[in-house]
Scaffold this active site. Structure first.
Site, PDB file in Angstrom:
ATOM      1  N   GLU A 279       0.503  -0.935   0.167  1.00  0.00           N
ATOM      2  CA  GLU A 279       0.203   0.257  -0.257  1.00  0.00           C
ATOM      3  C   GLU A 279       0.752   1.540  -0.073  1.00  0.00           C
ATOM      4  OE1 GLU A 279      -3.364   0.229   2.968  1.00  0.00           O
ATOM      5  OE2 GLU A 279      -2.623   2.474   3.271  1.00  0.00           O
TER       6      GLU A 279
ATOM      7  N   GLU B 204      -2.138  11.603   3.330  1.00  0.00           N
ATOM      8  CA  GLU B 204      -3.717  11.973   4.053  1.00  0.00           C
ATOM      9  C   GLU B 204      -2.924  12.989   4.987  1.00  0.00           C
ATOM     10  OE1 GLU B 204      -3.660   7.960   6.164  1.00  0.00           O
ATOM     11  OE2 GLU B 204      -1.499   7.269   6.264  1.00  0.00           O
TER      12      GLU B 204
END
Length: 281
Positions: free
Chosen positions: A156, A161
């Site tokens: 991932e 974010e």
């Protein structure tokens, strides 16, 4: 992100490893764009279904409190070349009239099975939400073998974010076997002034056979190399195609749950997303 709809654990911020100092070993001077979405289309229309899957599902993973819908109130083209992902303080009501227990609605889009690439320059120009505790926007990627090997073995990449409590800061992260959740490889970038909700910024992830790096507005802030990871005893799993994900989560382990002072609606506005690969002469 943060995490995946299949119950994956997101970046935990307690006692994370310190970023290693590594050098970008394979600069690419010429890129050739191989895919791009400028979100052109009439105001009020849906994201291009040729590229994007719009998920409909209750989240609940990582403590998130939003229900992802395909309603235009949660994901819509604005008619001016922008995609708006919007989180609302409301319970989702399905066609039968049943209301979700999740107190917010939002949207999550992915390109699984439609746009998947290995290596390249993955970039998006985004205006992030204004902030407030419990707001969790992300632009990220998952290995396309996830349905075979699972997470985190598929790998991932969190291109960005942001926790709404710190709207001036974004994180870049790698999750993989033996280095997921709170043990992930990651680093943060702080804006010199202002917040990421004040204007658009360009978030870039460059990925070659030798390593990866993160940039904000062209400024490199984190590098991770194959050699560096292997010296740390971890397996490099970034050697196969990945697909893209964009979402605006509410609540959860990353930034906690909203408080009464967290404003709604919250918006994540995307100007473009592009993928380029090294240009061969």
């Amino acid at each position: 992100l943060a995490s995946l709809a299949l119950g994956f654990v997101a970046l935990g911020c307690s006692n994370p490893p310190q970023p290693e100092i590594e050098t970008w070993q394979q600069p690419v001077t010429h890129w050739e764009e191989v895919w791009r979405d400028d979100f052109d289309g009439p105001s009020g229309s849906a994201p291009n279904p040729t590229y994007w899957n719009v998920e409909v599902r209750e989240t609940g993973h990582n403590g998130e409190l939003d229900y992802n819908t395909d309603e235009r109130s949660n994901s819509v083209l604005d008619g001016g070349g922008k995609l708006v992902i919007q989180a609302l303080k409301e319970h989702y009501v399905d066609a039968s009239g049943a209301a979700s227990s999740q107190p917010y609605t939002s949207a999550r889009l992915n390109t699984q099975g439609k746009v998947e690439y290995a290596y390249g320059k993955f970039e998006a120009r985004i205006k992030l939400p204004q902030g407030g505790r419990g707001v969790w926007p992300a632009f990220w990627m998952l290995g396309n073998d996830i349905d075979v090997v699972g997470w985190p073995e598929c790998g991932e990449v969190d291109v960005l974010e942001m926790g709404g409590s710190d709207p001036f800061r974004v994180d870049g992260t790698l999750h993989g076997p033996g280095y997921s959740g709170g043990n992930s490889y990651h680093s943060a970038y702080d804006l010199p002034s202002g917040n990421f909700g004040d204007d658009f910024h360009v978030f870039t992830f460059e990925w070659t056979e030798l390593g990866v790096r993160w940039l904000v507005d062209g400024q490199e802030y984190y590098v991770k190399t194959v050699r560096g990871m292997e010296q740390s005893g971890h397996r490099w799993v970034y050697d196969h195609p990945f697909f893209l994900i964009m979402n605006l989560a509410i609540g959860g382990i990353y930034d906690g749950d909203p408080t009464p002072s967290t404003p709604f609606p919250q918006q994540m506005v995307i100007d473009y997303v592009s993928i380029a690969q090294p240009k061969t002469e």
